[in-house]
Design a protein around this motif. Structure first.
Motif, mmCIF file in Angstrom:
data_model
loop_
_atom_site.group_PDB
_atom_site.id
_atom_site.type_symbol
_atom_site.label_atom_id
_atom_site.label_comp_id
_atom_site.label_asym_id
_atom_site.label_seq_id
_atom_site.Cartn_x
_atom_site.Cartn_y
_atom_site.Cartn_z
ATOM 1 N N VAL A 257 0.863 -1.182 0.000
ATOM 2 C CA VAL A 257 0.000 0.000 0.000
ATOM 3 C C VAL A 257 0.897 1.229 0.000
ATOM 4 N N TRP B 137 -0.994 -0.956 -4.388
ATOM 5 C CA TRP B 137 -2.180 -0.093 -4.305
ATOM 6 C C TRP B 137 -1.683 1.340 -4.118
ATOM 7 N N ILE C 233 0.556 -7.713 4.067
ATOM 8 C CA ILE C 233 0.155 -6.404 3.553
ATOM 9 C C ILE C 233 1.103 -5.384 4.169
ATOM 10 N N LEU D 236 -9.693 -1.632 2.384
ATOM 11 C CA LEU D 236 -8.581 -2.546 2.121
ATOM 12 C C LEU D 236 -9.046 -3.993 2.256
ATOM 13 N N ILE E 189 2.125 -1.456 4.601
ATOM 14 C CA ILE E 189 1.549 -0.112 4.516
ATOM 15 C C ILE E 189 2.666 0.901 4.739
ATOM 16 N N SER F 287 -5.433 8.936 0.008
ATOM 17 C CA SER F 287 -5.507 8.188 1.259
ATOM 18 C C SER F 287 -6.555 8.789 2.179
#
Length: 743
Positions: A402, A435, A463, A451, A465, A441
């Motif tokens: 992300v 992403w 994942i 998400l 971030i 955001s």
């Protein structure tokens, strides 16, 4: 669904009678685009009874065909906003706010009506006295209305009276012989009478005259009486008095016990929203604390307004709200240890060997310039390829990155650059999804469900971030707010069964004396919440060590260049000479042609330049599931981190961890080194420029620098690259040049 919203639920907030024809058609087109049915459009359209035509929705539905610019669910969302609807934004409930969490107690499909029964005996004064005794203290003023006026076939109340206390009214009603009118004034039997359920100050009947925000009115006239009665009771509302209005609704006087008007608004909003979610459509006009309700003990158009019950449901607002929140909190039941002792569940497999399990959380913390984002990119690639990351083996699987900070092009190029710097073949690019959310955001409490929805069917094992400061909600120094923020990571882990990895910056100022887990900026929750914390701190590398690294790089460059040209050159050079850049350069000068040597020099210059840009780092870990690992020392060789395989960084203490006296000594040494470097540079400039290209004398150098000849000789000697004989200053010959002269 659009941006996490239920279109059908949002449609409830749009009044079709306020739309023009084209807007009404757009609603139908948007519903079809979002996968709903003509029946959904038809049900909603019925709310505009004046313009609704049976079958019209179904006829038009078939005419809606796909276009290059379709009308989407966003149109419905915007229409709802235009009519006053506001999505949940994670703030305290206000008067017009809505609650999106499910708090459903009543199953509307199985609710059975509960009959509304008139009292067996009719005693009007007893009814009203009990109502007053239940709701008021003896000294509190009561507002009531018996006078009314007619408009369009409806009877509307006047402002009424508020000059007597509950005690006075009860005393007079007890002596009136059943004639309520003699105490309160006669009312019209076709209209009935009204009473206010909160105490007044005796000076008026507005919200500003309320002395205690004790009760709220719940009334619904769009649901059958029997169902109203059943729902109110199944909801366990803290009802002080339940009154039949004499027509088609029940009036529930609900305890809210608010301390202020602001709190009253929030509690009423919560109350009404819970009722709505459980099938009871509330009359929204009854929110005000000074609102009138139907008075028990009077007649209304041939029907009794009577008190059905008192003090039913939960005893207080707090008890009721806690019960509502716990009914479907989705929390698991406690587990008895004995029942699982011999059948322990399998531990989650490792994502990063000895550091992090799948489904857990990891935080990477460090100061600026540590390359935290590059470190996460390296980890993303290592997981996708099933390779090692900083010496730790990684499970192979699909990962989502992300990206909240870089534009899409820069992010993609970074992945390519890191792959190249690692020297890995990109064999599993299909395992990496990126992403890109720069400029798009949203706070983490709103990002998490989006998400989760996008990742639900992708089987990600991690994942990542990057970075979280873009999505932090609340004050990062507030423990409770940051605990709520970190809970969003738990939701992602739980819902998807994936690991969540994120980075955060160090606090400002010196980090000396702090433990690694206390260096992250903001609340200590950041360091204590994740299952694994990797903390980076910069190592204070000495000039001598960097010179050593440059020498090693020169040797390595020479060896690699020679390997590309010759097969047996190593027979000419000893192992010791291979570690000496002087010997290697001397050998290369003899072995290589002028062109080859020139190419080698260019490679050496590039390598040395790269060494000068290196920074040294140490990773320390705080782990929940694994034993503490030995610190890992790294070189940040842009754009990747390389473990220190030679061990030269092992004994270096980070500046932040040195004692004050050590930092003082190092500063003195550093200043001395800087002064020495400056003197060397000055000597070089003086020798080059003091005598117009001719060989200078010590006297020339001294005059150029404005120092004595003795000091000039000391500085020339200290430099090491020059010598003086007969007063003349000359550059020293290199070892290679000296060897050539001997030949």
């Amino acid at each position: 669904m659009t941006d996490g919203f239920d279109i059908i639920e949002i449609l409830e907030h749009i009044d079709p009678s306020r739309l023009n024809y084209q807007e009404w058609v757009n609603v139908g087109m948007a519903l079809k685009e979002e996968g709903h049915t003509a029946a959904d459009w038809d049900v909603w359209s019925r709310r505009d009874a004046g313009r609704y035509h049976p079958g019209e929705c179904f006829r038009k539905w078939d005419s809606f065909r796909g276009t290059l610019q379709p009308v989407t669910g966003g149109t419905i969302v915007q229409m709802a906003k235009d009519q006053g609807w506001q999505p949940e934004t994670g703030h305290e409930l206000d008067w017009d706010d809505t609650i999106s969490d499910e708090r459903v107690v009543v199953d509307k499909n199985w609710i059975e009506g509960q009959e509304v029964e008139e009292p067996e005996t009719w005693d009007p004064t007893a009814q009203l006295i009990k109502y007053l005794e239940t709701l008021f203290e003896a000294g509190e003023n009561v507002g009531y209305v018996t006078a009314s006026w007619e408009k369009d076939g409806r009877y509307l109340p006047t402002q009424g009276n508020w000059d007597r206390t509950a005690g006075q009214l009860i005393e007079q009603l007890s002596k009136c012989g059943g004639d309520i009118g003699s105490v309160l004034g006669d009312y019209k039997p076709e209209a009935g009478a009204w009473i206010r359920f909160n105490p007044l100050d005796g000076d008026g009947c507005k919200d500003s005259n309320i002395t205690d925000y004790r009760y709220a009115l719940v009334e619904s006239d769009s649901v059958e009486l029997e169902k109203q009665n059943a729902i109110l009771r199944e909801l366990e509302l803290p009802i002080a008095c339940l009154v039949f209005s004499g027509k088609k609704s029940l009036h529930a006087i609900v305890r809210v016990d608010a301390g202020s008007m602001e709190e009253y608004k929030k509690r009423v909003n919560y109350l009404y929203e819970i009722c709505k979610k459980n099938g009871l459509e509330i009359d929204q006009q009854n929110r005000n604390p000074s609102r009138l309700s139907r008075m028990p003990g009077v007649m209304r158009n041939g029907h009794k307004q009577f008190l059905m019950d008192t003090n039913i449901g939960k005893a207080s607002w707090e008890e009721w709200q806690e019960w509502i929140e716990s009914v479907n909190d989705d929390l698991p039941d406690p587990e008895n240890l004995e029942s699982v002792w011999d059948h322990m569940p399998e531990l989650s497999p490792c994502l990063i060997d000895g550091v992090l399990r799948q489904g857990h959380k990891m935080l990477i913390a460090g100061p600026s310039k540590a390359g935290k984002s590059f470190l996460q990119t390296e980890l993303c690639i290592a997981i996708a390829e099933g390779r090692s990351w900083l010496g730790w083996g990684c499970a192979k699987g699909r990962v989502m990155y992300v990206n909240l900070e870089l534009d899409a092009a820069s992010c993609l190029h970074r992945f390519r650059d890191v792959y190249g710097a690692l020297g890995w073949e990109p064999r599993n690019l299909k395992n990496i999804d990126i992403w890109n959310l720069r400029g798009k955001s949203v706070p983490m409490d709103r990002l998490a469900p989006k998400l989760i929805r996008r990742a639900a069917k992708k089987d990600y094992i991690a994942i990542i971030i990057d970075p979280i400061y873009k999505v932090i909600t609340g004050d990062e120094n507030s423990a409770d707010q940051m605990a709520a923020f970190c809970n969003q990571f738990d939701k992602i882990c739980t819902e998807l069964g994936t690991a969540v990895i994120y980075c955060h910056h160090h606090s400002k100022g010196a980090q000396g004396g702090k433990r690694s887990m206390d260096r992250a900026s903001g609340s200590g929750v950041f360091a204590r919440d994740p299952d694994a914390l990797l903390d980076l701190i910069e190592l204070d590398v000495t000039p001598e060590l960097m010179t050593q690294q440059e020498s090693a790089m020169v040797c390595d460059t020479c060896i690699r260049y020679l390997n590309n040209l010759f097969e047996d050159w190593e027979d000419d050079v000893s192992q010791d000479d291979m570690l000496s850049y002087v010997q290697m350069l001397a050998y290369c000068k003899k072995k290589l042609s002028a062109g080859q040597y020139s190419t080698l020099n260019a490679l050496i210059d590039a390598a040395v330049k790269k060494v000068k840009a290196l920074t040294a780092w140490r990773i320390e870990g705080t782990l929940r599931e694994f034993p503490k690992f030995a610190p890992v020392n790294l070189w940040f060789d842009y754009p990747v981190h390389q473990p220190d395989k030679s061990g030269v960084l092992k004994d270096i203490q980070p500046d932040a961890e040195k004692a004050p006296w050590q930092r003082g000594t190092d500063k003195i040494k550093k200043n001395a080194q800087e002064r020495k470097t400056e003197r060397k540079k000055a000597i070089e400039e003086a020798i080059e420029g003091c005598n117009f290209g001719e060989v200078p004398t010590v006297k020339d150098v001294a005059e150029y620098l404005g120092i004595s000849e003795r000091t000039a000789r000391d500085h020339i000697k200290e430099h090491g690259g020059y010598t003086y004989e007969d007063g003349k200053v000359r550059k020293k010959a290199t070892e290679a040049e000296a060897g050539k002269t001997d030949e």
